[in-house]
Design a protein around this motif. Structure first.
Motif, PDB file in Angstrom:
ATOM      1  N   LYS A 222     -22.445  29.457 -51.887  1.00  0.00           N
ATOM      2  CA  LYS A 222     -23.566  29.053 -52.748  1.00  0.00           C
ATOM      3  C   LYS A 222     -23.058  28.703 -54.150  1.00  0.00           C
ATOM      4  O   LYS A 222     -23.510  27.740 -54.759  1.00  0.00           O
ATOM      5  CB  LYS A 222     -24.604  30.181 -52.845  1.00  0.00           C
ATOM      6  CG  LYS A 222     -25.439  30.360 -51.609  1.00  0.00           C
ATOM      7  CD  LYS A 222     -26.481  31.441 -51.837  1.00  0.00           C
ATOM      8  CE  LYS A 222     -27.421  31.519 -50.669  1.00  0.00           C
ATOM      9  NZ  LYS A 222     -28.621  32.306 -50.983  1.00  0.00           N
ATOM     10  N   TRP A 223     -22.112  29.508 -54.658  1.00  0.00           N
ATOM     11  CA  TRP A 223     -21.521  29.236 -55.977  1.00  0.00           C
ATOM     12  C   TRP A 223     -20.808  27.884 -55.972  1.00  0.00           C
ATOM     13  O   TRP A 223     -20.958  27.081 -56.885  1.00  0.00           O
ATOM     14  CB  TRP A 223     -20.570  30.368 -56.350  1.00  0.00           C
ATOM     15  CG  TRP A 223     -19.700  30.102 -57.538  1.00  0.00           C
ATOM     16  CD1 TRP A 223     -18.343  29.985 -57.557  1.00  0.00           C
ATOM     17  CD2 TRP A 223     -20.115  29.921 -58.906  1.00  0.00           C
ATOM     18  NE1 TRP A 223     -17.899  29.745 -58.831  1.00  0.00           N
ATOM     19  CE2 TRP A 223     -18.969  29.698 -59.681  1.00  0.00           C
ATOM     20  CE3 TRP A 223     -21.355  29.912 -59.537  1.00  0.00           C
ATOM     21  CZ2 TRP A 223     -19.009  29.479 -61.055  1.00  0.00           C
ATOM     22  CZ3 TRP A 223     -21.398  29.691 -60.914  1.00  0.00           C
ATOM     23  CH2 TRP A 223     -20.228  29.481 -61.658  1.00  0.00           C
ATOM     24  N   GLN A 224     -20.023  27.634 -54.925  1.00  0.00           N
ATOM     25  CA  GLN A 224     -19.298  26.370 -54.843  1.00  0.00           C
ATOM     26  C   GLN A 224     -20.264  25.187 -54.819  1.00  0.00           C
ATOM     27  O   GLN A 224     -20.034  24.181 -55.488  1.00  0.00           O
ATOM     28  CB  GLN A 224     -18.386  26.368 -53.606  1.00  0.00           C
ATOM     29  CG  GLN A 224     -17.222  27.333 -53.735  1.00  0.00           C
ATOM     30  CD  GLN A 224     -16.509  27.588 -52.423  1.00  0.00           C
ATOM     31  OE1 GLN A 224     -17.137  27.705 -51.367  1.00  0.00           O
ATOM     32  NE2 GLN A 224     -15.183  27.701 -52.487  1.00  0.00           N
ATOM     33  N   ARG A 225     -21.355  25.328 -54.073  1.00  0.00           N
ATOM     34  CA  ARG A 225     -22.349  24.246 -54.025  1.00  0.00           C
ATOM     35  C   ARG A 225     -23.038  24.095 -55.379  1.00  0.00           C
ATOM     36  O   ARG A 225     -23.340  22.977 -55.801  1.00  0.00           O
ATOM     37  CB  ARG A 225     -23.342  24.488 -52.894  1.00  0.00           C
ATOM     38  CG  ARG A 225     -22.706  24.280 -51.506  1.00  0.00           C
ATOM     39  CD  ARG A 225     -23.721  24.223 -50.380  1.00  0.00           C
ATOM     40  NE  ARG A 225     -24.640  25.344 -50.333  1.00  0.00           N
ATOM     41  CZ  ARG A 225     -24.395  26.519 -49.749  1.00  0.00           C
ATOM     42  NH1 ARG A 225     -23.237  26.716 -49.145  1.00  0.00           N
ATOM     43  NH2 ARG A 225     -25.286  27.469 -49.754  1.00  0.00           N
ATOM     44  N   LYS A 226     -23.270  25.204 -56.081  1.00  0.00           N
ATOM     45  CA  LYS A 226     -23.875  25.143 -57.421  1.00  0.00           C
ATOM     46  C   LYS A 226     -22.969  24.343 -58.369  1.00  0.00           C
ATOM     47  O   LYS A 226     -23.450  23.657 -59.268  1.00  0.00           O
ATOM     48  CB  LYS A 226     -24.101  26.557 -57.959  1.00  0.00           C
ATOM     49  CG  LYS A 226     -24.788  26.604 -59.305  1.00  0.00           C
ATOM     50  CD  LYS A 226     -25.066  28.041 -59.730  1.00  0.00           C
ATOM     51  CE  LYS A 226     -25.758  28.088 -61.089  1.00  0.00           C
ATOM     52  NZ  LYS A 226     -26.085  29.472 -61.474  1.00  0.00           N
ATOM     53  N   LEU A 227     -21.654  24.432 -58.153  1.00  0.00           N
ATOM     54  CA  LEU A 227     -20.696  23.681 -58.967  1.00  0.00           C
ATOM     55  C   LEU A 227     -20.607  22.208 -58.557  1.00  0.00           C
ATOM     56  O   LEU A 227     -19.859  21.446 -59.157  1.00  0.00           O
ATOM     57  CB  LEU A 227     -19.305  24.320 -58.878  1.00  0.00           C
ATOM     58  CG  LEU A 227     -19.151  25.716 -59.474  1.00  0.00           C
ATOM     59  CD1 LEU A 227     -17.756  26.264 -59.202  1.00  0.00           C
ATOM     60  CD2 LEU A 227     -19.448  25.702 -60.971  1.00  0.00           C
ATOM     61  N   GLY A 228     -21.333  21.845 -57.498  1.00  0.00           N
ATOM     62  CA  GLY A 228     -21.324  20.453 -57.049  1.00  0.00           C
ATOM     63  C   GLY A 228     -20.326  20.164 -55.945  1.00  0.00           C
ATOM     64  O   GLY A 228     -20.132  19.010 -55.581  1.00  0.00           O
ATOM     65  N   LEU A 229     -19.703  21.207 -55.417  1.00  0.00           N
ATOM     66  CA  LEU A 229     -18.743  21.009 -54.335  1.00  0.00           C
ATOM     67  C   LEU A 229     -19.486  20.883 -53.012  1.00  0.00           C
ATOM     68  O   LEU A 229     -20.609  21.365 -52.868  1.00  0.00           O
ATOM     69  CB  LEU A 229     -17.755  22.180 -54.295  1.00  0.00           C
ATOM     70  CG  LEU A 229     -16.968  22.412 -55.589  1.00  0.00           C
ATOM     71  CD1 LEU A 229     -16.158  23.696 -55.496  1.00  0.00           C
ATOM     72  CD2 LEU A 229     -16.070  21.226 -55.887  1.00  0.00           C
ATOM     73  N   SER A 230     -18.848  20.281 -52.033  1.00  0.00           N
ATOM     74  CA  SER A 230     -19.462  20.136 -50.711  1.00  0.00           C
ATOM     75  C   SER A 230     -18.381  20.117 -49.646  1.00  0.00           C
ATOM     76  O   SER A 230     -17.187  20.094 -49.949  1.00  0.00           O
ATOM     77  CB  SER A 230     -20.305  18.862 -50.656  1.00  0.00           C
ATOM     78  OG  SER A 230     -19.473  17.734 -50.853  1.00  0.00           O
ATOM     79  N   GLY A 231     -18.809  20.114 -48.400  1.00  0.00           N
ATOM     80  CA  GLY A 231     -17.877  20.073 -47.276  1.00  0.00           C
ATOM     81  C   GLY A 231     -16.905  21.236 -47.297  1.00  0.00           C
ATOM     82  O   GLY A 231     -17.291  22.365 -47.583  1.00  0.00           O
ATOM     83  N   SER A 232     -15.637  20.952 -47.023  1.00  0.00           N
ATOM     84  CA  SER A 232     -14.630  22.021 -46.971  1.00  0.00           C
ATOM     85  C   SER A 232     -14.370  22.642 -48.341  1.00  0.00           C
ATOM     86  O   SER A 232     -13.815  23.733 -48.427  1.00  0.00           O
ATOM     87  CB  SER A 232     -13.321  21.502 -46.372  1.00  0.00           C
ATOM     88  OG  SER A 232     -12.781  20.484 -47.198  1.00  0.00           O
ATOM     89  N   ASP A 233     -14.791  21.977 -49.414  1.00  0.00           N
ATOM     90  CA  ASP A 233     -14.643  22.544 -50.757  1.00  0.00           C
ATOM     91  C   ASP A 233     -15.717  23.596 -51.053  1.00  0.00           C
ATOM     92  O   ASP A 233     -15.662  24.257 -52.086  1.00  0.00           O
ATOM     93  CB  ASP A 233     -14.703  21.448 -51.822  1.00  0.00           C
ATOM     94  CG  ASP A 233     -13.480  20.549 -51.786  1.00  0.00           C
ATOM     95  OD1 ASP A 233     -12.402  21.019 -51.349  1.00  0.00           O
ATOM     96  OD2 ASP A 233     -13.602  19.382 -52.191  1.00  0.00           O
ATOM     97  N   ALA A 234     -16.691  23.721 -50.158  1.00  0.00           N
ATOM     98  CA  ALA A 234     -17.750  24.717 -50.314  1.00  0.00           C
ATOM     99  C   ALA A 234     -17.770  25.645 -49.102  1.00  0.00           C
ATOM    100  O   ALA A 234     -18.815  26.018 -48.593  1.00  0.00           O
ATOM    101  CB  ALA A 234     -19.098  24.026 -50.488  1.00  0.00           C
ATOM    102  N   ASP A 235     -16.560  26.028 -48.655  1.00  0.00           N
ATOM    103  CA  ASP A 235     -16.432  26.846 -47.445  1.00  0.00           C
ATOM    104  C   ASP A 235     -16.593  28.345 -47.686  1.00  0.00           C
ATOM    105  O   ASP A 235     -16.546  29.143 -46.757  1.00  0.00           O
ATOM    106  CB  ASP A 235     -15.097  26.582 -46.756  1.00  0.00           C
ATOM    107  CG  ASP A 235     -13.895  26.951 -47.621  1.00  0.00           C
ATOM    108  OD1 ASP A 235     -14.076  27.441 -48.759  1.00  0.00           O
ATOM    109  OD2 ASP A 235     -12.749  26.736 -47.152  1.00  0.00           O
ATOM    110  N   GLY A 236     -16.789  28.748 -48.937  1.00  0.00           N
ATOM    111  CA  GLY A 236     -16.962  30.168 -49.243  1.00  0.00           C
ATOM    112  C   GLY A 236     -15.680  30.896 -49.554  1.00  0.00           C
ATOM    113  O   GLY A 236     -15.710  32.068 -49.919  1.00  0.00           O
TER     114      GLY A 236
END
Length: 144
Positions: free
Chosen positions: A112-126
């Motif tokens: 969720k934090w990664q997505r809040k930063l605007g990341l997606s896909g494998s960059d938002a894997d947790g």
């Protein structure tokens, strides 16, 4: 004043904490203080990273421990501190309070934090990466 960087040593076959400490001019107590996730000094594993220099605490934030740190067998107060920061950032997937054990709830919250930063896909894997970790500002974990 020179800036220091936290250094890590990767445990090899035949290593023990006493040997690692001696190799880096440290005491066993220093290693244990800098590595709060090591709860039994006789139980380290090949491939484990051991902090061998003072934590970067001048910023007041916990230095990035590396992606390998975020696996199910990791138990550390750093995980709990991260969890509370994620809650503060409104990125909680925790059913209750965070604890010392890396879990699926930690991974979901970090995603969720990664997505809040605007990341997606494998960059938002947790799984935390250095850039997203540095932006989270996890407070330095102080060990008595």
């Amino acid at each position: 004043m020179s800036e220091t960087t936290t250094q890590f040593y990767v445990v090899k076959q035949g290593d023990n904490l006493t040997k690692i400490a001696a190799k880096h001019g440290l005491t066993l107590n220093q290693l244990l203080d800098w590595n709060p996730e090591i709860t039994d000094p006789n139980m380290i594993r090949v491939g484990q990273r051991v902090r061998v220099s003072a934590p970067e605490s001048s910023s007041g934030y916990e230095p990035f421990p590396g992606t390998h740190f975020f696996v199910p067998d990791t138990v550390s107060p750093i995980i709990e501190a991260m969890g509370y920061r994620l809650i503060e950032e409104h990125c909680s997937a925790y059913p209750g309070e965070p604890d010392y054990q890396w879990s699926d709830a930690d991974k979901a919250s970090y995603s969720k934090w990664q997505r809040k930063l605007g990341l997606s896909g494998s960059d938002a894997d947790g799984i935390p990466g250095r850039k997203s970790w540095d932006k989270l500002h996890v407070p330095a974990v102080l060990v008595d």
